[in-house]
Design a protein around this motif. Structure first.
Motif, mmCIF file in Angstrom:
data_model
loop_
_atom_site.group_PDB
_atom_site.id
_atom_site.type_symbol
_atom_site.label_atom_id
_atom_site.label_comp_id
_atom_site.label_asym_id
_atom_site.label_seq_id
_atom_site.Cartn_x
_atom_site.Cartn_y
_atom_site.Cartn_z
ATOM 1 N N GLU A 66 34.869 48.507 49.833
ATOM 2 C CA GLU A 66 35.149 47.433 50.856
ATOM 3 C C GLU A 66 34.578 46.181 50.586
ATOM 4 N N SER A 67 33.287 46.038 50.384
ATOM 5 C CA SER A 67 32.581 44.708 50.320
ATOM 6 C C SER A 67 33.316 43.884 48.923
ATOM 7 N N LEU A 68 33.376 44.664 47.872
ATOM 8 C CA LEU A 68 33.953 43.829 46.515
ATOM 9 C C LEU A 68 35.333 43.590 46.846
ATOM 10 N N LEU A 69 36.140 44.395 47.632
ATOM 11 C CA LEU A 69 37.488 43.893 47.646
ATOM 12 C C LEU A 69 37.764 42.839 48.754
ATOM 13 N N GLU A 70 36.610 42.686 49.807
ATOM 14 C CA GLU A 70 36.780 41.351 50.624
ATOM 15 C C GLU A 70 36.452 40.425 49.887
ATOM 16 N N GLU A 71 35.510 40.366 48.847
ATOM 17 C CA GLU A 71 35.277 39.047 48.161
ATOM 18 C C GLU A 71 36.465 38.857 47.301
ATOM 19 N N ALA A 72 37.114 39.928 46.559
ATOM 20 C CA ALA A 72 38.033 39.542 45.849
ATOM 21 C C ALA A 72 39.155 38.930 46.559
ATOM 22 N N ILE A 73 39.703 39.379 47.570
ATOM 23 C CA ILE A 73 40.681 38.810 48.462
ATOM 24 C C ILE A 73 40.434 37.358 48.800
ATOM 25 N N GLU A 74 39.150 37.081 49.069
ATOM 26 C CA GLU A 74 38.774 35.773 49.541
ATOM 27 C C GLU A 74 39.059 34.729 48.459
ATOM 28 N N ASN A 75 38.586 35.218 47.245
ATOM 29 C CA ASN A 75 38.896 34.406 46.049
ATOM 30 C C ASN A 75 40.277 34.150 45.794
ATOM 31 N N PHE A 76 41.132 35.163 45.830
ATOM 32 C CA PHE A 76 42.490 35.457 45.503
ATOM 33 C C PHE A 76 43.242 34.226 46.577
ATOM 34 N N GLN A 77 42.897 34.297 47.994
ATOM 35 C CA GLN A 77 43.418 33.463 48.839
ATOM 36 C C GLN A 77 43.102 32.032 48.753
ATOM 37 N N ALA A 78 42.054 31.777 48.096
ATOM 38 C CA ALA A 78 41.448 30.378 47.622
ATOM 39 C C ALA A 78 42.438 29.794 46.557
ATOM 40 N N ALA A 79 42.526 30.758 45.713
ATOM 41 C CA ALA A 79 43.196 30.155 44.428
ATOM 42 C C ALA A 79 44.878 30.285 44.621
ATOM 43 N N THR A 80 45.507 30.913 45.395
ATOM 44 C CA THR A 80 46.681 30.996 45.734
ATOM 45 C C THR A 80 47.524 30.451 46.883
ATOM 46 N N GLY A 81 46.565 30.438 48.110
ATOM 47 C CA GLY A 81 46.892 30.002 49.434
ATOM 48 C C GLY A 81 47.563 31.071 50.057
ATOM 49 N N ARG A 82 47.447 32.227 49.767
ATOM 50 C CA ARG A 82 47.755 33.330 50.569
ATOM 51 C C ARG A 82 47.116 34.683 50.251
ATOM 52 N N ARG A 83 47.357 35.693 51.028
ATOM 53 C CA ARG A 83 46.655 36.843 50.833
ATOM 54 C C ARG A 83 47.531 37.849 49.711
ATOM 55 N N PRO A 84 46.786 38.591 49.202
ATOM 56 C CA PRO A 84 47.532 39.493 48.352
ATOM 57 C C PRO A 84 48.191 40.567 49.094
ATOM 58 N N CYS A 85 49.512 41.229 48.297
ATOM 59 C CA CYS A 85 50.112 42.400 49.278
ATOM 60 C C CYS A 85 49.853 43.642 48.219
ATOM 61 N N VAL A 86 49.811 43.266 46.927
ATOM 62 C CA VAL A 86 49.804 44.837 46.078
ATOM 63 C C VAL A 86 48.547 44.615 45.058
ATOM 64 N N PHE A 87 47.757 45.749 44.933
ATOM 65 C CA PHE A 87 46.483 45.742 44.409
ATOM 66 C C PHE A 87 46.708 46.823 42.981
ATOM 67 N N ARG A 88 45.741 46.344 42.204
ATOM 68 C CA ARG A 88 45.709 47.115 40.752
ATOM 69 C C ARG A 88 44.121 47.486 40.529
ATOM 70 N N ALA A 89 43.530 48.600 40.523
ATOM 71 C CA ALA A 89 42.242 48.845 39.919
ATOM 72 C C ALA A 89 41.846 48.392 38.450
#
Length: 346
Positions: A132-155
């Motif tokens: 969860e800690s890594l996922l939260e960081e990845a989502i934050e980076n994704f949002q900063a790069a795209t302007g939105r939160r992701p909807c689909v995940f791939r490990a």
């Protein structure tokens, strides 16, 4: 029948965790892969889809922002949407990048390796809290790069465990395409999905399609549906079989790095085109565009309307081994290009 052309877009860690004193991760140049005649990486992939009027599902790895910064991720996102086509851009996570966030990463990793530490590339082996800690960081980076939160995940490395799905659901990721039975079978029996979508703890898992090309009794030789690992004839046969059986979606996997090879391991700015894989993608896109009455090339998010079913036994897609000679010939063609790129082996 629904078909998803998915691509993992990620920087090259380039052995830096194994040889931190001598190896350096490669950034955007390892994704764009400039050759004589243009971009033979992400640009070739995007332009080929756009030329045939097809959409793709692009999974962008964002933990690498620890090393390269969010702007580098934004550069990839901008290229995917450069031609105006509405491609899907979603979240990809490789845990190895968490070790490259400090200025002194070379010294700290070298010391750790001398003490016996080895990197863990498997998200499935992490505790739910660490994931969860890594996922939260990845989502934050994704949002900063795209302007939105992701909807689909791939490990990363298609490493998934049942315990990860409640974490994904808590963070609004209600779809995943992380099962790759042929290359990284999950330990959880419920996740033994060949090609059928199933629901787990509020998340719809749509696996990368696996199939069999040889069987003996209950044993089956598994393969993953990829550009690098399948001939076009094999891909076409599987699509036709899936259509005849009413299966779907069929999910194919590729990477931006599969269409060229580095000229020298030490020089990531020079690449040679890998025409075998380029031709496969071009033939596949032309075929799907011409067969639009039978195949709907779509995104994973568009598959959210699929019925959420419980896990159960499924009959895998299968083909005979008649394509093996062609696959071996293609493999030797790839090897010839690689040897040419690397030069004499000393």
């Amino acid at each position: 029948m629904r078909v998803v052309l998915s691509a993992d877009i990620e920087f090259d860690i380039n052995g830096a965790l194994t040889y931190p004193r001598t190896q350096t991760p490669r950034g955007v140049e390892s994704v764009f892969r400039e050759c004589v005649g243009g971009d033979q990486g992400l640009g070739f992939l995007v332009d080929t889809l756009d030329r045939h009027g097809l959409v793709g599902s692009f999974f962008v790895e964002t933990l690498a922002a620890r090393h390269f910064g969010v702007e580098s991720i934004r550069h990839l996102v901008d290229r995917i949407g450069q031609n105006g086509q509405t491609h899907e851009i979603e979240l990809h996570v490789h845990p190895e990048w968490q070790h490259l966030g400090q200025d002194d990463w070379r010294d700290s990793l070298h010391t750790a390796r001398e003490q016996g530490w080895r990197p863990n590339p498997w998200l499935a082996s992490l505790s739910p809290s660490d994931f969860e800690s890594l996922l939260e960081e990845a989502i934050e980076n994704f949002q900063a790069a795209t302007g939105r939160r992701p909807c689909v995940f791939r490990a990363g490395s298609l490493s998934i465990a049942r315990s990860m799905y409640p974490v994904l659901a808590r963070h609004g990721l209600h779809m995943s395409s992380s099962v790759g039975l042929a290359i990284n079978p999950p330990k959880d029996p419920e996740l033994g999905l060949w090609h059928r979508a199933a629901a787990f703890d509020g998340v719809n898992e749509v696996p990368v399609t696996s199939f069999s090309d040889l069987g003996l009794g209950h044993w089956k030789h598994r393969r993953l549906l990829t550009i690098a690992g399948c001939t076009f004839a094999e891909i076409r046969k599987l699509l036709e079989q899936a259509h005849a059986r009413g299966c779907g979606p069929v999910v194919l996997l590729t990477h931006a790095s599969e269409f060229s090879v580095a000229v020298e391991p030490s020089d990531s700015r020079r690449f040679l085109p890998l025409e075998v894989n380029m031709r496969r993608l071009q033939e596949l896109c032309a075929y799907l565009a011409a067969q639009s009455d039978r195949f709907d090339v779509t995104t994973l998010a568009a598959c959210a309307s699929l019925p959420a079913t419980a896990a159960r036994e499924e009959r895998p897609l299968s083909i005979g081994p008649w394509q093996w000679p062609r696959r071996w010939a293609d493999a030797h063609a790839v090897q010839r290009v690689t040897v040419r790129a690397q030069g004499p082996q000393l």
